[in-house]
Design an enzyme around this catalytic site. Structure first.
Site, PDB file in Angstrom:
ATOM      1  N   LYS A 111       0.838  -1.204   0.000  1.00 14.00           N
ATOM      2  CA  LYS A 111       0.000   0.000   0.000  1.00 14.00           C
ATOM      3  C   LYS A 111       0.879   1.262   0.000  1.00 14.00           C
ATOM      4  CE  LYS A 111      -3.712  -2.576   2.120  1.00 14.00           C
ATOM      5  NZ  LYS A 111      -4.410  -3.056   3.328  1.00 14.00           N
ATOM      6  N   GLN A 138      -4.914  -2.022   9.773  1.00 14.07           N
ATOM      7  CA  GLN A 138      -4.723  -3.298   9.084  1.00 14.07           C
ATOM      8  C   GLN A 138      -5.222  -4.447   9.967  1.00 14.07           C
ATOM      9  OE1 GLN A 138      -3.390  -3.618   5.850  1.00 14.07           O
ATOM     10  NE2 GLN A 138      -4.019  -5.745   6.061  1.00 14.07           N
ATOM     11  N   ASP A 173     -11.369   2.194   4.016  1.00 11.26           N
ATOM     12  CA  ASP A 173     -11.763   0.860   3.557  1.00 11.26           C
ATOM     13  C   ASP A 173     -13.248   0.593   3.811  1.00 11.26           C
ATOM     14  OD1 ASP A 173     -11.255  -1.369   2.108  1.00 11.26           O
ATOM     15  OD2 ASP A 173     -10.218  -2.480   3.681  1.00 11.26           O
TER      16      ASP A 173
END
Ligand code: NDP
Length: 292
Positions: free
Chosen positions: A53, A97, A122
Protein backbone atom coordinates in the site's frame (compact mmCIF):
# COMPACT_ATOMS: atom_id res chain seq x y z
CA UNK A 1 -10.98 -18.98 -21.28
CA UNK A 2 -9.48 -15.62 -20.40
CA UNK A 3 -7.23 -15.01 -17.40
CA UNK A 4 -7.79 -11.50 -16.04
CA UNK A 5 -4.54 -9.66 -15.49
CA UNK A 6 -5.21 -7.80 -12.25
CA UNK A 7 -1.79 -6.15 -12.32
CA UNK A 8 -2.45 -4.45 -15.67
CA UNK A 9 -5.86 -3.19 -14.61
CA UNK A 10 -4.47 -2.01 -11.25
CA UNK A 11 -1.74 -0.12 -13.11
CA UNK A 12 -4.34 1.71 -15.22
CA UNK A 13 -6.31 2.70 -12.11
CA UNK A 14 -3.18 3.93 -10.31
CA UNK A 15 -2.07 5.91 -13.40
CA UNK A 16 -5.44 7.62 -13.40
CA UNK A 17 -5.18 8.45 -9.68
CA UNK A 18 -1.64 9.75 -10.20
CA UNK A 19 -2.80 12.01 -13.03
CA UNK A 20 -5.59 13.49 -10.89
CA UNK A 21 -3.28 13.98 -7.89
CA UNK A 22 -0.79 15.76 -10.12
CA UNK A 23 -3.30 17.94 -11.97
CA UNK A 24 -5.48 18.88 -8.99
CA UNK A 25 -2.99 19.05 -6.15
CA UNK A 26 0.73 18.85 -6.95
CA UNK A 27 0.68 21.26 -9.91
CA UNK A 28 -1.50 23.71 -7.94
CA UNK A 29 0.65 23.52 -4.82
CA UNK A 30 -2.30 22.18 -2.84
CA UNK A 31 -2.09 19.51 -0.12
CA UNK A 32 -1.87 16.00 -1.61
CA UNK A 33 -4.04 13.18 -0.19
CA UNK A 34 -2.54 11.43 2.83
CA UNK A 35 -3.17 7.79 3.81
CA UNK A 36 -2.34 6.55 7.31
CA UNK A 37 -1.93 2.78 7.82
CA UNK A 38 -1.70 1.37 11.33
CA UNK A 39 -0.36 -2.11 12.02
CA UNK A 40 -0.60 -3.48 15.55
CA UNK A 41 1.68 -6.42 16.29
CA UNK A 42 3.98 -8.50 14.12
CA UNK A 43 1.72 -10.23 11.62
CA UNK A 44 4.03 -10.91 8.67
CA UNK A 45 1.29 -10.86 6.01
CA UNK A 46 0.03 -7.51 7.36
CA UNK A 47 3.49 -6.02 6.92
CA UNK A 48 3.62 -7.24 3.31
CA UNK A 49 0.17 -5.77 2.58
CA UNK A 50 0.98 -2.44 4.21
CA UNK A 51 4.27 -2.23 2.30
CA UNK A 52 2.48 -2.72 -0.98
CA UNK A 53 0.00 0.00 0.00
CA UNK A 54 2.88 2.33 0.86
CA UNK A 55 4.54 1.60 -2.49
CA UNK A 56 1.29 2.29 -4.35
CA UNK A 57 0.95 5.64 -2.54
CA UNK A 58 4.45 6.58 -3.70
CA UNK A 59 3.53 5.64 -7.29
CA UNK A 60 0.39 7.81 -7.15
CA UNK A 61 1.87 10.88 -5.44
CA UNK A 62 -0.16 10.20 -2.28
CA UNK A 63 1.52 10.85 1.05
CA UNK A 64 1.71 7.71 3.15
CA UNK A 65 2.33 7.34 6.87
CA UNK A 66 2.74 3.89 8.41
CA UNK A 67 2.54 3.47 12.19
CA UNK A 68 3.78 0.15 13.49
CA UNK A 69 2.47 -0.26 17.06
CA UNK A 70 3.57 -3.02 19.45
CA UNK A 71 1.39 -6.10 19.97
CA UNK A 72 0.68 -5.09 23.58
CA UNK A 73 -0.83 -1.73 22.54
CA UNK A 74 -3.92 -1.08 24.69
CA UNK A 75 -7.36 -0.32 23.33
CA UNK A 76 -7.29 3.06 25.12
CA UNK A 77 -4.02 4.04 23.43
CA UNK A 78 -5.27 3.00 20.00
CA UNK A 79 -8.59 4.86 20.37
CA UNK A 80 -6.76 7.98 21.51
CA UNK A 81 -4.35 7.66 18.58
CA UNK A 82 -7.23 7.28 16.13
CA UNK A 83 -8.99 10.32 17.59
CA UNK A 84 -5.84 12.37 17.06
CA UNK A 85 -5.68 11.24 13.43
CA UNK A 86 -9.40 12.04 13.05
CA UNK A 87 -8.71 15.59 14.19
CA UNK A 88 -5.65 16.01 11.95
CA UNK A 89 -6.78 17.95 8.85
CA UNK A 90 -3.77 16.74 6.85
CA UNK A 91 -4.96 13.10 7.07
CA UNK A 92 -7.38 12.03 4.31
CA UNK A 93 -7.78 8.31 5.05
CA UNK A 94 -7.10 5.98 7.97
CA UNK A 95 -6.75 2.22 7.73
CA UNK A 96 -6.25 -0.19 10.62
CA UNK A 97 -4.72 -3.30 9.08
CA UNK A 98 -6.56 -6.47 10.11
CA UNK A 99 -6.21 -8.89 11.82
CA UNK A 100 -5.60 -7.21 15.17
CA UNK A 101 -3.70 -9.12 17.88
CA UNK A 102 -5.97 -11.49 19.81
CA UNK A 103 -6.23 -9.22 22.88
CA UNK A 104 -7.53 -6.29 20.82
CA UNK A 105 -9.66 -8.29 18.44
CA UNK A 106 -12.64 -8.48 20.82
CA UNK A 107 -12.75 -4.67 20.60
CA UNK A 108 -12.38 -4.61 16.82
CA UNK A 109 -15.81 -3.06 16.21
CA UNK A 110 -15.18 -0.24 18.67
CA UNK A 111 -11.72 0.38 17.22
CA UNK A 112 -12.87 0.46 13.59
CA UNK A 113 -15.89 2.60 14.44
CA UNK A 114 -13.71 5.18 16.14
CA UNK A 115 -12.40 6.12 12.69
CA UNK A 116 -14.42 9.05 11.36
CA UNK A 117 -16.62 7.78 8.49
CA UNK A 118 -15.21 10.62 6.36
CA UNK A 119 -11.71 9.12 6.83
CA UNK A 120 -12.72 5.42 6.80
CA UNK A 121 -10.91 4.57 3.59
CA UNK A 122 -11.76 0.86 3.56
CA UNK A 123 -15.45 1.54 4.29
CA UNK A 124 -15.64 -0.64 7.39
CA UNK A 125 -17.42 1.63 9.87
CA UNK A 126 -21.05 0.77 10.51
CA UNK A 127 -22.09 4.15 9.14
CA UNK A 128 -20.31 3.65 5.83
CA UNK A 129 -21.43 0.02 5.53
CA UNK A 130 -25.01 1.10 6.26
CA UNK A 131 -24.78 3.66 3.48
CA UNK A 132 -23.33 1.03 1.15
CA UNK A 133 -26.11 -1.46 1.94
CA UNK A 134 -28.72 1.30 1.53
CA UNK A 135 -27.29 2.02 -1.91
CA UNK A 136 -26.24 5.58 -1.06
CA UNK A 137 -22.56 5.08 -0.20
CA UNK A 138 -19.71 7.18 -1.57
CA UNK A 139 -17.16 4.39 -1.29
CA UNK A 140 -17.14 0.61 -0.82
CA UNK A 141 -14.51 -1.71 0.67
CA UNK A 142 -11.53 -1.82 -1.69
CA UNK A 143 -11.63 -5.55 -2.48
CA UNK A 144 -15.35 -5.47 -3.30
CA UNK A 145 -14.84 -2.44 -5.56
CA UNK A 146 -11.91 -4.20 -7.24
CA UNK A 147 -14.04 -7.25 -8.02
CA UNK A 148 -16.70 -5.12 -9.72
CA UNK A 149 -13.98 -3.35 -11.70
CA UNK A 150 -12.72 -6.72 -12.97
CA UNK A 151 -16.21 -7.66 -14.21
CA UNK A 152 -16.68 -4.26 -15.83
CA UNK A 153 -13.21 -4.30 -17.38
CA UNK A 154 -14.08 -7.57 -19.11
CA UNK A 155 -17.36 -5.95 -20.26
CA UNK A 156 -19.29 -8.72 -18.52
CA UNK A 157 -22.97 -7.77 -18.30
CA UNK A 158 -23.89 -8.26 -14.62
CA UNK A 159 -27.56 -7.33 -15.06
CA UNK A 160 -29.86 -10.32 -14.51
CA UNK A 161 -27.02 -12.78 -13.93
CA UNK A 162 -27.00 -15.37 -11.14
CA UNK A 163 -24.10 -14.73 -8.79
CA UNK A 164 -22.87 -16.94 -5.97
CA UNK A 165 -20.58 -15.31 -3.41
CA UNK A 166 -18.92 -17.69 -0.95
CA UNK A 167 -17.97 -15.88 2.27
CA UNK A 168 -19.96 -13.26 4.17
CA UNK A 169 -17.33 -11.04 5.80
CA UNK A 170 -18.07 -7.31 5.85
CA UNK A 171 -14.75 -6.69 4.13
CA UNK A 172 -15.43 -8.91 1.13
CA UNK A 173 -18.43 -11.27 0.90
CA UNK A 174 -21.26 -9.09 2.18
CA UNK A 175 -19.95 -5.96 0.48
CA UNK A 176 -19.49 -7.53 -2.93
CA UNK A 177 -22.91 -9.22 -2.62
CA UNK A 178 -24.44 -5.80 -2.03
CA UNK A 179 -22.60 -4.21 -4.98
CA UNK A 180 -23.64 -7.06 -7.29
CA UNK A 181 -27.25 -6.71 -6.18
CA UNK A 182 -27.16 -2.98 -6.87
CA UNK A 183 -26.08 -3.90 -10.40
CA UNK A 184 -29.12 -6.17 -10.75
CA UNK A 185 -27.49 -9.58 -10.29
CA UNK A 186 -29.45 -12.17 -8.31
CA UNK A 187 -27.09 -12.99 -5.48
CA UNK A 188 -26.80 -16.08 -3.29
CA UNK A 189 -24.41 -15.38 -0.41
CA UNK A 190 -23.02 -18.67 0.95
CA UNK A 191 -21.08 -19.36 4.16
CA UNK A 192 -19.93 -22.20 6.38
CA UNK A 193 -23.52 -23.26 7.22
CA UNK A 194 -24.69 -23.33 3.59
CA UNK A 195 -26.19 -26.64 2.50
CA UNK A 196 -25.53 -28.07 -0.97
CA UNK A 197 -22.80 -25.54 -1.73
CA UNK A 198 -21.65 -27.39 -4.83
CA UNK A 199 -25.13 -27.40 -6.40
CA UNK A 200 -25.56 -23.70 -5.70
CA UNK A 201 -22.20 -22.91 -7.32
CA UNK A 202 -23.08 -25.00 -10.37
CA UNK A 203 -25.85 -22.48 -11.21
CA UNK A 204 -23.64 -19.42 -10.92
CA UNK A 205 -22.88 -17.22 -13.93
CA UNK A 206 -20.58 -15.32 -11.58
CA UNK A 207 -18.77 -17.26 -8.84
CA UNK A 208 -16.85 -15.26 -6.26
CA UNK A 209 -14.90 -17.17 -3.64
CA UNK A 210 -13.67 -15.41 -0.47
CA UNK A 211 -13.19 -18.12 2.13
CA UNK A 212 -9.50 -18.70 2.87
CA UNK A 213 -9.33 -22.43 2.11
CA UNK A 214 -6.70 -23.44 -0.44
CA UNK A 215 -8.12 -24.79 -3.72
CA UNK A 216 -11.52 -25.67 -2.23
CA UNK A 217 -13.38 -24.93 -5.48
CA UNK A 218 -12.87 -27.69 -8.07
CA UNK A 219 -14.04 -28.08 -11.64
CA UNK A 220 -17.30 -29.82 -10.64
CA UNK A 221 -18.44 -26.69 -8.71
CA UNK A 222 -18.27 -24.51 -11.81
CA UNK A 223 -20.91 -23.87 -14.48
CA UNK A 224 -19.67 -23.98 -18.08
CA UNK A 225 -18.66 -20.49 -19.16
CA UNK A 226 -18.88 -18.93 -15.67
CA UNK A 227 -16.90 -15.88 -14.56
CA UNK A 228 -14.79 -17.09 -11.61
CA UNK A 229 -13.21 -14.58 -9.22
CA UNK A 230 -10.83 -15.99 -6.64
CA UNK A 231 -10.34 -13.66 -3.68
CA UNK A 232 -8.60 -16.15 -1.38
CA UNK A 233 -4.97 -15.71 -0.42
CA UNK A 234 -3.52 -18.78 1.24
CA UNK A 235 0.12 -19.17 2.18
CA UNK A 236 1.17 -22.79 1.59
CA UNK A 237 4.53 -24.54 1.31
CA UNK A 238 4.08 -24.22 -2.47
CA UNK A 239 3.66 -20.45 -2.23
CA UNK A 240 0.49 -18.35 -2.49
CA UNK A 241 -2.62 -20.15 -3.70
CA UNK A 242 -6.22 -19.09 -4.02
CA UNK A 243 -9.49 -20.70 -2.92
CA UNK A 244 -10.04 -21.96 -6.47
CA UNK A 245 -8.14 -24.89 -7.94
CA UNK A 246 -6.98 -22.83 -10.93
CA UNK A 247 -5.64 -25.73 -13.03
CA UNK A 248 -8.78 -27.81 -12.67
CA UNK A 249 -11.23 -24.92 -13.22
CA UNK A 250 -9.54 -22.82 -15.91
CA UNK A 251 -10.81 -24.76 -18.92
CA UNK A 252 -14.39 -24.82 -17.71
CA UNK A 253 -14.97 -21.10 -17.20
CA UNK A 254 -14.93 -18.06 -19.52
CA UNK A 255 -12.92 -15.85 -17.20
CA UNK A 256 -10.82 -16.55 -14.15
CA UNK A 257 -8.64 -14.42 -11.88
CA UNK A 258 -5.28 -15.88 -10.85
CA UNK A 259 -3.71 -15.86 -7.38
CA UNK A 260 -1.42 -14.01 -7.09
CA UNK A 261 -1.97 -11.26 -9.66
CA UNK A 262 -5.78 -11.14 -9.73
CA UNK A 263 -7.90 -9.43 -7.07
CA UNK A 264 -4.97 -8.50 -4.79
CA UNK A 265 -3.49 -5.70 -6.95
CA UNK A 266 -7.00 -4.32 -7.54
CA UNK A 267 -7.56 -4.04 -3.77
CA UNK A 268 -4.50 -1.81 -3.46
CA UNK A 269 -5.38 0.26 -6.54
CA UNK A 270 -8.93 0.84 -5.24
CA UNK A 271 -7.47 1.93 -1.91
CA UNK A 272 -5.65 4.69 -3.82
CA UNK A 273 -8.93 5.70 -5.49
CA UNK A 274 -10.76 5.73 -2.15
CA UNK A 275 -8.03 7.85 -0.55
CA UNK A 276 -8.27 10.40 -3.35
CA UNK A 277 -12.06 10.38 -3.17
CA UNK A 278 -12.12 11.05 0.59
CA UNK A 279 -9.52 13.79 0.15
CA UNK A 280 -11.65 15.43 -2.55
CA UNK A 281 -14.77 15.18 -0.35
CA UNK A 282 -12.93 16.72 2.62
CA UNK A 283 -11.75 19.61 0.43
CA UNK A 284 -15.31 20.14 -0.90
CA UNK A 285 -16.66 20.27 2.67
CA UNK A 286 -13.96 22.74 3.71
CA UNK A 287 -14.98 24.92 0.77
CA UNK A 288 -18.63 24.83 1.88
CA UNK A 289 -17.67 25.86 5.41
CA UNK A 290 -15.57 28.74 4.05
CA UNK A 291 -18.45 29.98 1.92
CA UNK A 292 -20.89 30.18 4.81
P1 NDP B 1 -13.23 -14.29 6.81
O1 NDP B 1 -12.50 -15.35 7.56
O2 NDP B 1 -13.68 -13.07 7.49
O3 NDP B 1 -14.51 -14.96 6.11
C1 NDP B 1 -14.48 -16.22 5.54
C2 NDP B 1 -15.87 -16.61 5.11
O4 NDP B 1 -15.80 -17.92 4.54
C3 NDP B 1 -16.88 -16.68 6.26
O5 NDP B 1 -18.06 -16.02 5.89
C4 NDP B 1 -17.11 -18.17 6.45
O6 NDP B 1 -18.41 -18.51 6.85
C5 NDP B 1 -16.87 -18.69 5.05
N1 NDP B 1 -16.50 -20.11 5.04
C6 NDP B 1 -15.55 -20.72 5.80
N2 NDP B 1 -15.50 -22.04 5.50
C7 NDP B 1 -16.43 -22.26 4.55
C8 NDP B 1 -16.85 -23.39 3.84
N3 NDP B 1 -16.30 -24.58 4.04
N4 NDP B 1 -17.82 -23.27 2.92
C9 NDP B 1 -18.40 -22.05 2.70
N5 NDP B 1 -18.03 -20.93 3.33
C10 NDP B 1 -17.06 -21.03 4.25
O7 NDP B 1 -12.30 -13.96 5.58
P2 NDP B 1 -12.21 -12.66 4.60
O8 NDP B 1 -13.52 -12.42 3.95
O9 NDP B 1 -11.54 -11.55 5.29
O10 NDP B 1 -11.17 -13.22 3.52
C11 NDP B 1 -11.44 -14.37 2.75
C12 NDP B 1 -10.21 -14.72 1.94
O11 NDP B 1 -9.93 -13.64 1.07
C13 NDP B 1 -8.95 -14.93 2.76
O12 NDP B 1 -8.16 -15.91 2.11
C14 NDP B 1 -8.24 -13.59 2.69
O13 NDP B 1 -6.85 -13.70 2.84
C15 NDP B 1 -8.60 -13.17 1.29
N6 NDP B 1 -8.60 -11.73 1.08
C16 NDP B 1 -8.02 -11.30 -0.06
C17 NDP B 1 -8.00 -9.97 -0.36
C18 NDP B 1 -7.39 -9.55 -1.65
O14 NDP B 1 -7.12 -8.38 -1.82
N7 NDP B 1 -7.18 -10.46 -2.60
C19 NDP B 1 -8.56 -8.96 0.55
C20 NDP B 1 -9.22 -9.53 1.69
C21 NDP B 1 -9.23 -10.87 1.94
P3 NDP B 1 -19.02 -18.08 8.29
O15 NDP B 1 -19.40 -16.66 8.14
O16 NDP B 1 -20.19 -18.98 8.47
O17 NDP B 1 -17.94 -18.30 9.30
Amino acid sequence: MSVTNGKELAKEIKENVKKKVYENYISKNRDVPCLVCIIVGDDKASKVYVNSKKKACEECGIKSLVYQLPADTTKEFLLDFLNKLNADKTVSGILVQLPLPEKLDKDRDEIINTILPSKDVDCLTHENLGRLFAGVGTIAPCTATGIIKILEHEKFDIDGKDAVVIGRSLLVGKSVSSLLQSKNATVTNCHSHTKNLKEKCQNADILIVAVGKPKMIKKDFVKDGAFVIDVGINRTENGLVGDVDFESVKDKCSYITPVPGGVGPLTVACLMENTLLLHEKAKENTKCVNLE
